[in-house]
Design a protein around this motif. Sequence first.
Motif, short mmCIF file in Angstrom:
data_model
loop_
_atom_site.label_atom_id
_atom_site.label_comp_id
_atom_site.label_asym_id
_atom_site.label_seq_id
_atom_site.Cartn_x
_atom_site.Cartn_y
_atom_site.Cartn_z
N VAL A 151 16.12 -38.15 46.54
CA VAL A 151 14.89 -38.89 47.25
C VAL A 151 13.71 -37.74 46.71
N THR A 152 14.12 -36.73 45.85
CA THR A 152 12.91 -36.08 45.12
C THR A 152 13.65 -35.92 43.81
N GLU A 153 12.69 -35.67 42.74
CA GLU A 153 13.10 -35.02 41.50
C GLU A 153 13.31 -33.52 41.81
N ALA A 154 13.88 -32.90 40.72
CA ALA A 154 14.07 -31.30 40.72
C ALA A 154 12.62 -30.97 40.55
N VAL A 155 12.04 -30.50 41.58
CA VAL A 155 10.76 -29.81 41.42
C VAL A 155 10.69 -28.33 41.48
N SER A 156 9.73 -27.89 40.74
CA SER A 156 9.53 -26.37 40.60
C SER A 156 9.33 -25.74 41.77
N ASN A 157 9.96 -24.46 41.93
CA ASN A 157 10.21 -23.71 43.22
C ASN A 157 10.54 -22.25 42.82
N ASP A 158 10.01 -21.19 43.50
CA ASP A 158 10.26 -19.97 43.23
C ASP A 158 11.61 -19.53 44.13
N GLN B 276 22.30 -37.92 60.31
CA GLN B 276 21.39 -37.95 58.96
C GLN B 276 21.87 -36.94 58.01
N ASN B 277 22.17 -37.19 56.75
CA ASN B 277 22.67 -36.24 55.94
C ASN B 277 21.83 -35.75 54.85
N PHE B 278 21.93 -34.61 54.41
CA PHE B 278 20.94 -34.00 53.82
C PHE B 278 21.64 -33.08 52.85
N ALA B 279 21.14 -32.78 51.53
CA ALA B 279 21.79 -31.86 50.62
C ALA B 279 20.72 -31.64 49.97
N ILE B 280 20.63 -29.91 49.75
CA ILE B 280 19.49 -29.46 49.05
C ILE B 280 20.07 -28.70 48.05
N THR B 281 19.22 -28.78 46.66
CA THR B 281 19.78 -28.15 45.72
C THR B 281 18.94 -27.07 45.08
N LEU B 282 19.43 -25.94 45.04
CA LEU B 282 18.55 -24.83 44.55
C LEU B 282 19.05 -24.25 43.27
N ASP B 283 18.29 -24.56 42.44
CA ASP B 283 18.66 -24.13 40.86
C ASP B 283 18.15 -22.48 40.50
N PHE B 284 18.77 -21.57 40.93
CA PHE B 284 18.21 -20.35 40.69
C PHE B 284 18.00 -19.78 39.27
N VAL B 285 18.48 -20.38 38.31
CA VAL B 285 18.17 -20.23 36.85
C VAL B 285 16.92 -20.82 36.72
N LYS B 286 16.98 -22.28 36.90
CA LYS B 286 15.45 -23.09 36.26
C LYS B 286 14.69 -23.13 37.54
N ASN B 287 14.76 -22.57 38.65
CA ASN B 287 13.88 -22.27 39.79
C ASN B 287 13.28 -23.80 40.08
N THR B 288 14.14 -24.37 40.33
CA THR B 288 14.01 -25.82 40.92
C THR B 288 14.54 -26.23 42.36
N LEU B 289 13.98 -27.21 42.86
CA LEU B 289 14.48 -27.56 44.33
C LEU B 289 14.53 -29.23 44.29
N GLN B 290 15.68 -29.75 44.83
CA GLN B 290 15.72 -31.11 44.84
C GLN B 290 16.72 -31.56 46.23
N VAL B 291 16.13 -32.83 46.83
CA VAL B 291 16.58 -32.99 47.99
C VAL B 291 17.30 -34.51 47.78
N TYR B 292 18.37 -34.64 48.59
CA TYR B 292 19.14 -35.95 48.93
C TYR B 292 19.16 -36.01 50.04
N TYR B 293 19.68 -37.52 50.45
CA TYR B 293 19.65 -38.19 51.75
C TYR B 293 20.40 -39.08 51.83
N SER B 294 20.95 -39.37 53.27
CA SER B 294 21.41 -40.93 53.39
C SER B 294 21.70 -40.62 55.05
N LYS B 295 21.96 -42.07 55.60
CA LYS B 295 22.42 -42.07 56.93
C LYS B 295 23.89 -42.50 57.21
#
Length: 286
Positions: free
Chosen positions: A227-234, A200-219
């Motif tokens: 698998v998500t949009e870039a969601v707001s995150n501190d 199970q493959n994952f990628a998690i993007t942290l944008d430290f400028v825009k304060n967002t979090l996004q998740v990617y996935y495959s098998k």
Amino acid sequence: MVSSALLTSLLIASTASARPTKRGTGEVKCPVVLSGFVPVDKTPTDFDSYATSPFNPDYIRGDEKFSTILHFPEVEASRFDNASTKAVEVTINDKSIFQTQNGFRRAGLQIQGDENEGGPGSTGVRTIHFSVKQDAERTLNLTHEYLNVWHEAADYSSNQFNFQSGTIIGKSGADKSSFKVLDRQNNQIWSTPIDATAWQNFAITLDFVKNTLQVYYSKDDEPLKAVTEAVSNDNSGGGQYQIGILKKPTGTSDVVNSGFQETGIDEGQIYGGIFIEDGAGGCISL
């Protein structure tokens, strides 16, 4: 009579032919700022030295050296591994107590160069890639809560994100048999069932400028998909990436220092294709 040299060569050939040979076809398309790829020629003792390990040899572990708690399972390569790299398995046991955290059973990997404050992994846009696979002989006890991958703030007070499994304490509705991504406020933003056999493959993007979090996935060897949009995150506070197993106890509100952990623990999580890339301009390896 078969000569010893011929016998040795036959044994080597037989062993090689028995090993999985399928390699991942994922292409790393963005600059790698921190590499946790494990070269295929690494041996257990290599992980006990700064000179030969891709990870910090002192963190995160108890008194046991990494040479005794890391294994190299004979599995097919994950999506971003190739002929020069291999999977590594992080294991925990009854002795896996980091510093004075007696409530946890914990062992994990920190990529060398990942500094706690001002490090290259906590600036701009960064995507951590990792693949996980289950060990049928060292299964996790999913009645407990596990942190598997997370980014811990420099002051250790919180995590910018958690990639978790098992029974999340205080969240009775969460499926214990799934991997879950939580934001800094511990809100679940995505989950997927744990697959007993697939990579199970994952990628998690942290944008430290825009304060967002996004998740990617495959098998297995399928390309990653968002698998998500870039969601707001501190994402403030710097920190480091943790990769491995942190098993929380049950039956306590002081999970760091007390609580129940069964005896005879022998659990593992297989990892492959670990790296952190620069996501500037929307770059991401899929």
